[in-house]
Design a protein around this motif. Sequence first.
Motif, short mmCIF file in Angstrom:
data_model
loop_
_atom_site.label_atom_id
_atom_site.label_comp_id
_atom_site.label_asym_id
_atom_site.label_seq_id
_atom_site.Cartn_x
_atom_site.Cartn_y
_atom_site.Cartn_z
N HIS A 57 0.86 -1.18 0.00
CA HIS A 57 0.00 0.00 0.00
C HIS A 57 0.90 1.23 0.00
O HIS A 57 1.97 1.22 0.61
CB HIS A 57 -0.89 0.05 1.25
N ILE A 59 0.68 5.13 1.21
CA ILE A 59 -0.13 5.96 2.10
C ILE A 59 0.33 7.40 1.98
O ILE A 59 1.53 7.69 2.15
CB ILE A 59 -0.01 5.47 3.56
N LYS A 65 -4.88 5.50 2.13
CA LYS A 65 -4.16 4.29 1.71
C LYS A 65 -4.62 3.87 0.32
O LYS A 65 -5.81 3.85 0.03
CB LYS A 65 -4.44 3.18 2.72
N SER A 66 -3.67 3.53 -0.54
CA SER A 66 -4.00 3.06 -1.89
C SER A 66 -4.66 1.69 -1.81
O SER A 66 -4.63 1.02 -0.77
CB SER A 66 -2.73 2.97 -2.74
N THR A 67 -5.21 1.26 -2.92
CA THR A 67 -5.71 -0.12 -3.00
C THR A 67 -4.51 -1.06 -2.90
O THR A 67 -3.37 -0.67 -3.16
CB THR A 67 -6.46 -0.37 -4.32
N ALA A 68 -4.77 -2.29 -2.55
CA ALA A 68 -3.69 -3.27 -2.38
C ALA A 68 -3.05 -3.61 -3.72
O ALA A 68 -3.74 -3.79 -4.72
CB ALA A 68 -4.25 -4.54 -1.73
#
Length: 200
Positions: A57, A59, A65-68
């Motif tokens: 991720h 951040i 937080k970005s997508t996984a």
Amino acid sequence: MKYHILMFCVLMICLVSPGIASAEIQITSSKKTYSHGDYLSIIISVSEVTGDNAIMHIIDSDGVKSTAIQIQIKNAVTTITSPNSFDVSIFKEGEYQIEIEYAGQKGTTVFEIVDSGNTVMPLASNVVVPEWTHGTISDYTFLKFLADSSTISLQGGAILENIKIPPWYKTNGLWWADKKISDAEFVNGLQYLLDERIIS
């Protein structure tokens, strides 16, 4: 008797110790400060290759937080480079954190993005440029894509559908796609061809 005491101690050590630790992970980025137009490159080092994927991720400074992002870990050291550069429309200036989870362990590192006034190719260029170099999209569509994002400026402000870019300039597109030349080098060359009316 000494043998029994020694075996008892070994047994107790085995029972009390946590056993084999989970794979440790370390993350380092190629730079601590990136500019818009740079490509994120990180090195992931693990103490044990378990066959699991790592989950990453990014951040931002607001804690978003970005997508996984799944990363295959096949070796003790894995280097990955993002397919897209830092786009000013997505990545604002500030501090970012990379968080990677692997085999139950987490590793983090931080980096900063600053606006250095770099020329930056627009988002989706990594798809559009190769399509243009292979003739899948026309010179008109390619130039319109760049003009609509204000990456290039046009004299007269309009693009004609029969506009022609010299075929040899597609080599520069291939070099850009292979990261052999920068966004600025690719765009400045194209802008020169437009300003000198070599693209007509």
